[in-house]
Every structure is written in C-alpha cells, then in structure tokens.
Enzyme design. Structure first.
Site, PDB file in Angstrom:
ATOM      1  N   ASP A 108       2.913  11.976  21.019  1.00 47.19           N
ATOM      2  CA  ASP A 108       3.928  11.543  20.049  1.00 47.19           C
ATOM      3  C   ASP A 108       5.324  11.499  20.665  1.00 47.19           C
ATOM      4  OD1 ASP A 108       4.217  14.254  20.375  1.00 47.19           O
ATOM      5  OD2 ASP A 108       4.351  14.736  18.246  1.00 47.19           O
ATOM      6  N   LYS A 159       8.690  27.711  20.022  1.00 48.92           N
ATOM      7  CA  LYS A 159       9.373  27.735  18.717  1.00 48.92           C
ATOM      8  C   LYS A 159      10.016  29.086  18.391  1.00 48.92           C
ATOM      9  CE  LYS A 159       6.741  23.789  17.099  1.00 48.92           C
ATOM     10  NZ  LYS A 159       5.546  23.582  17.914  1.00 48.92           N
ATOM     11  N   ASP A 218      10.652  13.311  20.287  1.00 47.41           N
ATOM     12  CA  ASP A 218       9.335  13.591  19.711  1.00 47.41           C
ATOM     13  C   ASP A 218       9.308  12.946  18.329  1.00 47.41           C
ATOM     14  OD1 ASP A 218       7.424  14.793  18.013  1.00 47.41           O
ATOM     15  OD2 ASP A 218       7.372  16.608  19.218  1.00 47.41           O
TER      16      ASP A 218
HETATM   17  N1  GDD Z   1      -7.005  16.983  20.750  1.00 47.78           N
HETATM   18  C1  GDD Z   1      -6.164  17.775  20.105  1.00 47.78           C
HETATM   19  N2  GDD Z   1      -6.640  18.917  19.517  1.00 47.78           N
HETATM   20  N3  GDD Z   1      -4.865  17.439  20.046  1.00 47.78           N
HETATM   21  C2  GDD Z   1      -4.009  18.261  19.386  1.00 47.78           C
HETATM   22  C3  GDD Z   1      -4.444  19.453  18.769  1.00 47.78           C
HETATM   23  C4  GDD Z   1      -5.844  19.789  18.841  1.00 47.78           C
HETATM   24  O1  GDD Z   1      -6.312  20.807  18.318  1.00 47.78           O
HETATM   25  N4  GDD Z   1      -3.354  20.036  18.195  1.00 47.78           N
HETATM   26  C5  GDD Z   1      -2.295  19.229  18.463  1.00 47.78           C
HETATM   27  N5  GDD Z   1      -2.688  18.155  19.184  1.00 47.78           N
HETATM   28  C6  GDD Z   1      -1.851  17.062  19.709  1.00 47.78           C
HETATM   29  C7  GDD Z   1      -0.978  16.372  18.666  1.00 47.78           C
HETATM   30  O2  GDD Z   1      -1.644  15.259  18.098  1.00 47.78           O
HETATM   31  C8  GDD Z   1       0.247  15.953  19.489  1.00 47.78           C
HETATM   32  O3  GDD Z   1       0.088  14.686  20.113  1.00 47.78           O
HETATM   33  C9  GDD Z   1       0.320  17.003  20.589  1.00 47.78           C
HETATM   34  O4  GDD Z   1      -0.971  17.655  20.622  1.00 47.78           O
HETATM   35  C10 GDD Z   1       1.416  18.047  20.344  1.00 47.78           C
HETATM   36  O5  GDD Z   1       1.268  18.568  19.034  1.00 47.78           O
HETATM   37  P1  GDD Z   1       2.498  18.545  18.017  1.00 47.78           P
HETATM   38  O6  GDD Z   1       1.977  19.041  16.722  1.00 47.78           O
HETATM   39  O7  GDD Z   1       3.210  17.264  18.064  1.00 47.78           O
HETATM   40  O8  GDD Z   1       3.379  19.710  18.655  1.00 47.78           O
HETATM   41  P2  GDD Z   1       4.951  19.965  18.510  1.00 47.78           P
HETATM   42  O9  GDD Z   1       5.702  18.701  18.535  1.00 47.78           O
HETATM   43  O10 GDD Z   1       5.178  20.876  17.349  1.00 47.78           O
HETATM   44  O11 GDD Z   1       5.250  20.838  19.837  1.00 47.78           O
HETATM   45  C11 GDD Z   1       4.773  20.417  21.091  1.00 47.78           C
HETATM   46  O12 GDD Z   1       5.550  19.355  21.609  1.00 47.78           O
HETATM   47  C12 GDD Z   1       6.933  19.672  21.910  1.00 47.78           C
HETATM   48  C13 GDD Z   1       7.555  18.457  22.550  1.00 47.78           C
HETATM   49  O13 GDD Z   1       7.359  17.317  21.827  1.00 47.78           O
HETATM   50  C14 GDD Z   1       4.818  21.642  22.049  1.00 47.78           C
HETATM   51  O14 GDD Z   1       4.143  21.237  23.245  1.00 47.78           O
HETATM   52  C15 GDD Z   1       6.255  22.054  22.351  1.00 47.78           C
HETATM   53  O15 GDD Z   1       6.252  23.075  23.345  1.00 47.78           O
HETATM   54  C16 GDD Z   1       7.033  20.866  22.891  1.00 47.78           C
HETATM   55  O16 GDD Z   1       8.391  21.215  23.103  1.00 47.78           O
HETATM   56 MG    MG Z   2       5.190  16.667  18.441  1.00 47.86          MG
END
Ligand code: GDD
Ligand code: MG
Length: 334
Positions: A108, A159, A218
């Site tokens: 994303d 976080k 993001d």
């Molecule tokens: N296959 C799979 N299985 N994908 C997953 C799962 C799972 O169980 N859980 C989450 N994802 C995928 C989501 O679809 C997304 O593309 C990605 O992993 C990250 O999940 P998000 O839910 O978007 O996380 P975030 O935005 O809160 O935090 C993450 O991204 C940040 C930067 O954009 C973390 O990696 C943070 O450390 C980072 O700063």
């Molecule tokens: Mg994200």
C-alpha cells in the site's frame, strides 16, 4: 530482483471500501493501487513479484488471470489463514522457492524510492536485512527506526505512543532480506516482522537502514488514499495527471476542482465536487456538494445531497436526495 509484495491485510482503515475489495485492488485514478506499486518496482529493476495473499485473494487472480501485472510476472502465494507480516513473508518465499537475497514491500506504499540503491547498500554492508527509512511528521502510526551514523539499526519500535518516538525516521515498508531471515520466523503461526523478527535481528547486530527523502505515502487510510491521488493530479511526482476519465459523463454546469472522476461515472447539473474521489460508474445527482470525500464504485448520490469531511460510500451505496453527511461511512462498519 524478486520481490514479495504483502497484500493480505483486511484494510480495515479503508472500510467500507474494503468490504468488497482488498485495499491494494482499490482504484487509484486509472488503475489499481497494486498496479501503481508494481509499476514502481518494475521501473527500479524488479522483474518477478510474489503476491502474498489472504483476504479476498480471488479478486487479484480474476484481475490478473495471465499472472502478469504492470509487465511483471506474478506468482500467487495464498495463506490458509492470516500469518501477519513475517509469517506471510516466510510462507510466500517458501511457496515461490526463494533461496537468494530478495525484496519485501508493503503493498500500500506509493513511493519514488530507488529500491536498487537499498539493494546495493545491503550488499556493500553484508547485512542480514536492510530497510528503507523515510521521515514523517508523526511517527506514531509507523515503525520507528533509530540508527547510528553509519545506518546500523539500534532499535525497532512499532507504533510507539504519540510523543515517545526516538526519531522521525520510520520504516518505509521496503526491505532487502537474506534468506537466513526466513529461518528466524517460526512457521505456521502469526509472526509480525515489525514486532518480532526485526527486533531479533537488531539484537544480533544484523539490521541496517538506508534513509531516503524520496516521495513516500502509505495509502492505507482515507486521508492518504485521497492524498496519493491528489498528489498525482498536482504533479507532485512529475507531470500532472488528468484525473477525469475520458468516458465519464459530466454536465457542463458541474464544477470539478482537484478531484478524480473515474471511468463511467456520471455527474449531473450544478454538482460541485472538490478534493474528492469518485470511483467507476458512480452517479452524482444534480445540485450536490461532494467535498473531501470518497465514493466507491457504483455509489449513487441523490439530488441536493451534501457529502463532506471524509464521508465514504462503499460499492453501490446510496444516499437519499437532500441528505447531509459529514464524516459518514455507508454502509457503517459492523
Ligand atoms: N499476506 C499478508 N498476511 N499480508 C498482510 C497481513 C497478513 O497477515 N497483514 C498485513 N498484511 C499486508 C497489508 O495488506 C499491507 O500491504 C502490509 O502487509 C502492511 O500492513 P498495513 O496494515 O498496511 O501496516 P501499517 O501501514 O499499519 O504499518 C506497516 O507499514 C508502515 C509503512 O507503511 C508497518 O510495516 C510499519 O512498520 C511501517 O512503518
Ligand atoms: Mg499500510
């Protein structure tokens, strides 16, 4: 370069849009979020992508039946149940038979980051894992990553509470990993790369980082899903893009300001649309005001209605004539 792209999350922050579509299959101007992300990877030398799938995996397969997206070959790895970010990486890498250095991307993230430079730095250092960092104003919704002056990672705090982050440099969701990282991830259960795997590699001194000031957003929240599209319209990332699809039907008296009107959408007389996203085949009645809001595909807005302050309509949602909605989500979350 092979990349595992994580696209298996539920996209809860983008409900109701994600009740019917995985987050990465939502439209962004003229193609899916995933096509933008993979297109960016392809420009930086990635030629094979393993999609790490879970939630609504069929939507991806139906959209890319030839196992190709943005000119890149796709393989599909479907988790039997959500394994969280590290569990998903292990599962996908094993499914695709990855046994060399590889890339992992959160599906994303819109960025102009040069993954090749992270890849090269990773090899120069001989790191076990190298992550890209980007500076943000509020690190509390991200993984916060303090480093020493050489880029060696000193800690990884996912976080942290507002005001407690040790730095504004956060995990940009792009990693270069050695296959040895996979052995650190216990199979068959949920494992978070941010909360378990990276802190363990830090403790062994093997995690490094590359800072980048390149464009980075993001797109996983309503605000940022709008922002990535307005940034493309505004030319923040290069030549400005036209956000109004050629086959949208727009009454000449309607006013469209800094908005995306996707293919097949219809906008009636005297409608005013500002800073908003109108997805495919949505229908907007006459004398309406749509401001800072998101209409999912096939949403219908009755005449005289006002939608403001991040109102979100899901696929085929309907709003009555003269309704006034501020910050509403239709349908509401269960
Ligand atoms: N296959 C799979 N299985 N994908 C997953 C799962 C799972 O169980 N859980 C989450 N994802 C995928 C989501 O679809 C997304 O593309 C990605 O992993 C990250 O999940 P998000 O839910 O978007 O996380 P975030 O935005 O809160 O935090 C993450 O991204 C940040 C930067 O954009 C973390 O990696 C943070 O450390 C980072 O700063
Ligand atoms: Mg994200």
């Amino acid at each position: 370069m092979k990349a595992v792209v994580l696209v298996g999350g539920f996209g809860t922050r983008l409900r109701p849009l994600t009740l019917t579509s995985p987050k990465q299959m939502l439209p962004v101007i003229d193609r899916t979020m995933l096509e933008h992300v993979i297109g960016g990877l392809a420009r930086h030398g990635v030629d094979e992508v393993v999609l790490s799938l879970g939630y609504k995996e069929d939507v991806f397969r139906e959209a890319y039946p030839n196992s190709e997206c943005a000119g890149v070959r796709l393989t599909y790895a479907v988790e039997p149940e959500p394994l969280d970010t590290a569990g998903a990486v292990r599962f996908a890498a094993e499914a695709a038979g990855i046994d060399e250095t590889f890339i992992v991307i959160n599906g994303d993230v819109f960025t102009d980051l040069d993954v090749m430079s992270v890849w090269n730095r990773h090899h120069e250092i001989g790191a076990e894992a190298t992550i890209a960092l980007t500076p943000v104003d509020d690190p509390s919704r991200y993984g916060v990553v303090p480093t020493d002056p050489d880029g060696k990672v000193l800690g990884f705090v996912e976080k942290p509470p507002v005001g407690e982050a040790p730095t504004n440099w956060i995990n940009a969701g792009t990693y270069v990993l050695e296959p040895s990282v996979l052995q650190r991830i216990e199979p068959g259960r949920k494992v978070s790369i941010e909360r378990e795997t990276f802190p363990a590699i830090v403790a062994d001194g093997g995690l490094w980082a590359v800072q980048s000031e390149a464009y980075w957003v993001d797109a996983g929240t309503p605000e940022t899903y709008i922002q990535v599209q307005l940034d493309l319209l505004d030319g923040v990332r290069g030549a400005a893009v036209d956000g109004v699809a050629a086959d949208a039907s727009i009454d000449p008296s309607a006013v469209i300001e800094r908005s995306v009107i996707m293919s097949g959408a219809a906008v009636a007389a005297n409608a005013v649309i500002r800073g908003s996203i109108v997805s495919m085949d949505a229908v907007i009645g006459k004398d309406t005001l749509i401001e800072g809001s998101i209409l999912g595909p096939r949403a219908v807005v009755g005449a005289g209605a006002k939608l403001t302050e991040l109102t979100m309509l899901g696929d085929s949602a309907r709003v009555d004539d003269n309704a006034s909605l501020a910050g509403a989500k239709i349908p509401e979350n269960e």
